[in-house]
Write a protein that holds these residues in place. Structure first.
Motif, PDB file in Angstrom:
ATOM      1  N   SER A  77       0.830  -1.207   0.000  1.00 53.73           N
ATOM      2  CA  SER A  77       0.000   0.000   0.000  1.00 53.73           C
ATOM      3  C   SER A  77       0.865   1.258   0.000  1.00 53.73           C
ATOM      4  CB  SER A  77      -0.978   0.006   1.172  1.00 53.73           C
ATOM      5  OG  SER A  77      -0.302   0.190   2.396  1.00 53.73           O
ATOM      6  N   LEU A  78       1.970   1.250   0.746  1.00 55.76           N
ATOM      7  CA  LEU A  78       2.867   2.404   0.742  1.00 55.76           C
ATOM      8  C   LEU A  78       3.499   2.607  -0.634  1.00 55.76           C
ATOM      9  CD1 LEU A  78       4.609   2.096   4.215  1.00 55.76           C
ATOM     10  CD2 LEU A  78       2.995   3.849   3.479  1.00 55.76           C
ATOM     11  N   LEU A  79       3.908   1.527  -1.273  1.00 56.80           N
ATOM     12  CA  LEU A  79       4.510   1.618  -2.599  1.00 56.80           C
ATOM     13  C   LEU A  79       3.505   2.137  -3.633  1.00 56.80           C
ATOM     14  CD1 LEU A  79       6.923   1.026  -4.491  1.00 56.80           C
ATOM     15  CD2 LEU A  79       5.941  -1.246  -4.811  1.00 56.80           C
ATOM     16  N   VAL A  80       2.314   1.569  -3.625  1.00 56.84           N
ATOM     17  CA  VAL A  80       1.294   1.958  -4.605  1.00 56.84           C
ATOM     18  C   VAL A  80       0.867   3.410  -4.395  1.00 56.84           C
ATOM     19  CG1 VAL A  80      -1.091   1.536  -5.341  1.00 56.84           C
ATOM     20  CG2 VAL A  80       0.467  -0.377  -5.012  1.00 56.84           C
ATOM     21  N   THR A  81       0.640   3.810  -3.146  1.00 55.33           N
ATOM     22  CA  THR A  81       0.202   5.185  -2.892  1.00 55.33           C
ATOM     23  C   THR A  81       1.302   6.199  -3.224  1.00 55.33           C
ATOM     24  OG1 THR A  81       0.756   4.963  -0.528  1.00 55.33           O
ATOM     25  CG2 THR A  81      -1.541   4.568  -1.168  1.00 55.33           C
ATOM     26  N   THR A  82       2.550   5.829  -2.999  1.00 52.91           N
ATOM     27  CA  THR A  82       3.657   6.704  -3.388  1.00 52.91           C
ATOM     28  C   THR A  82       3.689   6.884  -4.897  1.00 52.91           C
ATOM     29  OG1 THR A  82       4.965   6.066  -1.458  1.00 52.91           O
ATOM     30  CG2 THR A  82       6.174   6.982  -3.331  1.00 52.91           C
ATOM     31  N   CYS A  83       3.508   5.797  -5.627  1.00 57.76           N
ATOM     32  CA  CYS A  83       3.482   5.871  -7.092  1.00 57.76           C
ATOM     33  C   CYS A  83       2.326   6.744  -7.582  1.00 57.76           C
ATOM     34  CB  CYS A  83       3.386   4.479  -7.703  1.00 57.76           C
ATOM     35  SG  CYS A  83       4.896   3.508  -7.501  1.00 57.76           S
ATOM     36  N   VAL A  84       1.173   6.636  -6.942  1.00 57.41           N
ATOM     37  CA  VAL A  84       0.022   7.456  -7.324  1.00 57.41           C
ATOM     38  C   VAL A  84       0.325   8.938  -7.108  1.00 57.41           C
ATOM     39  CG1 VAL A  84      -2.364   8.066  -6.691  1.00 57.41           C
ATOM     40  CG2 VAL A  84      -1.730   5.675  -6.997  1.00 57.41           C
ATOM     41  N   VAL A  85       0.926   9.285  -5.968  1.00 56.13           N
ATOM     42  CA  VAL A  85       1.256  10.682  -5.685  1.00 56.13           C
ATOM     43  C   VAL A  85       2.214  11.220  -6.739  1.00 56.13           C
ATOM     44  CG1 VAL A  85       2.409  12.245  -4.075  1.00 56.13           C
ATOM     45  CG2 VAL A  85       0.829  10.531  -3.206  1.00 56.13           C
ATOM     46  N   VAL A  86       3.277  10.484  -7.009  1.00 58.62           N
ATOM     47  CA  VAL A  86       4.287  10.951  -7.973  1.00 58.62           C
ATOM     48  C   VAL A  86       3.681  11.037  -9.374  1.00 58.62           C
ATOM     49  CG1 VAL A  86       6.472  10.359  -9.093  1.00 58.62           C
ATOM     50  CG2 VAL A  86       6.249  10.162  -6.612  1.00 58.62           C
ATOM     51  N   ALA A  87       2.900  10.049  -9.766  1.00 61.97           N
ATOM     52  CA  ALA A  87       2.330  10.029 -11.111  1.00 61.97           C
ATOM     53  C   ALA A  87       1.331  11.157 -11.348  1.00 61.97           C
ATOM     54  CB  ALA A  87       1.655   8.688 -11.372  1.00 61.97           C
ATOM     55  N   LEU A  88       0.546  11.499 -10.332  1.00 63.70           N
ATOM     56  CA  LEU A  88      -0.518  12.494 -10.515  1.00 63.70           C
ATOM     57  C   LEU A  88      -0.149  13.902 -10.061  1.00 63.70           C
ATOM     58  CD1 LEU A  88      -3.656  10.424  -9.440  1.00 63.70           C
ATOM     59  CD2 LEU A  88      -2.749  10.824 -11.737  1.00 63.70           C
ATOM     60  N   PHE A  89       1.061  14.088  -9.518  1.00 62.40           N
ATOM     61  CA  PHE A  89       1.431  15.412  -9.008  1.00 62.40           C
ATOM     62  C   PHE A  89       1.399  16.427 -10.153  1.00 62.40           C
ATOM     63  CE2 PHE A  89       4.010  18.788  -7.253  1.00 62.40           C
ATOM     64  CZ  PHE A  89       3.557  18.824  -5.944  1.00 62.40           C
ATOM     65  N   PRO A  90       0.614  17.510 -10.003  1.00 63.47           N
ATOM     66  CA  PRO A  90       0.436  18.460 -11.113  1.00 63.47           C
ATOM     67  C   PRO A  90       1.588  19.464 -11.241  1.00 63.47           C
ATOM     68  CG  PRO A  90      -0.838  19.171  -9.219  1.00 63.47           C
ATOM     69  CD  PRO A  90      -0.214  17.854  -8.838  1.00 63.47           C
ATOM     70  N   GLN A  91       1.844  19.880 -12.462  1.00 65.17           N
ATOM     71  CA  GLN A  91       2.804  20.946 -12.737  1.00 65.17           C
ATOM     72  C   GLN A  91       2.231  21.837 -13.825  1.00 65.17           C
ATOM     73  OE1 GLN A  91       6.496  21.451 -11.355  1.00 65.17           O
ATOM     74  NE2 GLN A  91       4.772  21.021 -10.033  1.00 65.17           N
ATOM     75  N   SER A  92       2.216  23.133 -13.578  1.00 67.52           N
ATOM     76  CA  SER A  92       1.645  24.065 -14.550  1.00 67.52           C
ATOM     77  C   SER A  92       2.516  24.207 -15.794  1.00 67.52           C
ATOM     78  CB  SER A  92       1.416  25.434 -13.907  1.00 67.52           C
ATOM     79  OG  SER A  92       2.626  25.978 -13.434  1.00 67.52           O
ATOM     80  N   SER A  93       3.800  23.858 -15.679  1.00 67.51           N
ATOM     81  CA  SER A  93       4.701  23.969 -16.830  1.00 67.51           C
ATOM     82  C   SER A  93       4.454  22.865 -17.851  1.00 67.51           C
ATOM     83  CB  SER A  93       6.151  23.900 -16.371  1.00 67.51           C
ATOM     84  OG  SER A  93       6.455  22.612 -15.877  1.00 67.51           O
ATOM     85  N   GLY A  94       3.786  21.812 -17.446  1.00 63.66           N
ATOM     86  CA  GLY A  94       3.534  20.702 -18.348  1.00 63.66           C
ATOM     87  C   GLY A  94       4.605  19.626 -18.272  1.00 63.66           C
ATOM     88  N   THR A  95       5.764  19.933 -17.690  1.00 59.93           N
ATOM     89  CA  THR A  95       6.826  18.953 -17.553  1.00 59.93           C
ATOM     90  C   THR A  95       6.642  18.204 -16.243  1.00 59.93           C
ATOM     91  OG1 THR A  95       8.305  20.457 -18.718  1.00 59.93           O
ATOM     92  CG2 THR A  95       9.324  18.632 -17.562  1.00 59.93           C
ATOM     93  N   HIS A  96       6.541  16.896 -16.320  1.00 62.76           N
ATOM     94  CA  HIS A  96       6.298  16.083 -15.128  1.00 62.76           C
ATOM     95  C   HIS A  96       7.477  16.171 -14.167  1.00 62.76           C
ATOM     96  CE1 HIS A  96       5.478  12.496 -12.676  1.00 62.76           C
ATOM     97  NE2 HIS A  96       4.224  12.737 -12.994  1.00 62.76           N
ATOM     98  N   ILE A  97       7.216  15.995 -12.872  1.00 69.29           N
ATOM     99  CA  ILE A  97       8.262  16.134 -11.862  1.00 69.29           C
ATOM    100  C   ILE A  97       9.367  15.093 -12.030  1.00 69.29           C
ATOM    101  CG2 ILE A  97       6.777  17.286 -10.203  1.00 69.29           C
ATOM    102  CD1 ILE A  97       6.590  14.634  -8.661  1.00 69.29           C
ATOM    103  N   VAL A  98       9.036  13.916 -12.513  1.00 70.94           N
ATOM    104  CA  VAL A  98      10.063  12.885 -12.737  1.00 70.94           C
ATOM    105  C   VAL A  98      11.001  13.340 -13.851  1.00 70.94           C
ATOM    106  CG1 VAL A  98      10.468  10.499 -13.467  1.00 70.94           C
ATOM    107  CG2 VAL A  98       8.610  11.011 -11.877  1.00 70.94           C
TER     108      VAL A  98
END
Length: 192
Positions: A77-98
């Motif tokens: 659950s910790l792994l999956v929820t971490t992946c969800v946060v990173v995958a969906l984290f918004p950026q107004s520049s359009g470039t993903h945080i990863v």
């Protein structure tokens, strides 16, 4: 005394505890990548609700499983929820945080290839920074920090001033203070 009525309260407590890393990660990522725009109002609650639902589903499946299996489910659950946060984290520049993080570490790794030209941000017609230009810019700031004019003519991020932010650089020590989010981490890593 029957322990069965206590079980839902324990599961609720465990679910809340498992949701804390989601909230902490959102806070840390917001500090590192602050340009979320208005999407933060919509996306953050969605991320928290999705992760709460995932945690509930994983814990519900655990049921009365063996303790070792339950610990695996907690880790899952910790792994999956971490992946969800990173995958969906918004950026107004359009470039993903990863992508921003990868570009930053590539700029650090290839510091020798950074030139004085990288002190000029590459922007598209609408004013958005193109590609890895901002990460290369930070690497160039670090590499050429002694060559930057300290007479007040150099503005960090090539910005104009406003009441909340003074972009003018008059000494090298001001540069890391005026960098934003992840760029401060890059500066710190470059200084190691």
């Amino acid at each position: 005394m029957n322990p069965q009525p206590q079980r839902p309260k324990i599961q609720l407590f465990r679910g809340i505890v498992l949701l804390i890393p989601t909230i902490l990660l959102l806070f840390v990522l917001f500090q590192l990548f602050p340009y979320t725009g208005i999407m933060v109002i919509i996306v953050f609650p969605i991320i928290i609700l999705m992760n709460a639902a995932l945690i509930y589903a994983i814990l519900k499946k655990a049921g009365k499983d063996h303790v070792r299996i339950t610990k695996r489910r907690y880790a899952l659950s910790l792994l999956v929820t971490t992946c969800v946060v990173v995958a969906l984290f918004p950026q107004s520049s359009g470039t993903h945080i990863v992508v921003q993080a990868i570009d930053g570490f590539n700029a650090i790794r290839h510091l020798g290839g950074v030139t004085v030209d990288d002190l000029k941000l590459k922007k598209d017609k609408s004013g958005y920074v193109i590609g890895d230009s901002s990460e290369r810019y930070v690497a160039a700031l670090y590499k050429f920090r002694q060559e930057i004019p300290m007479d007040g003519s150099f503005h960090i991020y090539e910005r104009d001033g406003n009441p909340k932010f003074d972009p003018v650089i008059t000494e090298v020590g001001q540069i890391p203070e005026k960098l934003s989010g992840f760029h401060k981490v890059m500066w710190w890593v470059l200084g190691l």
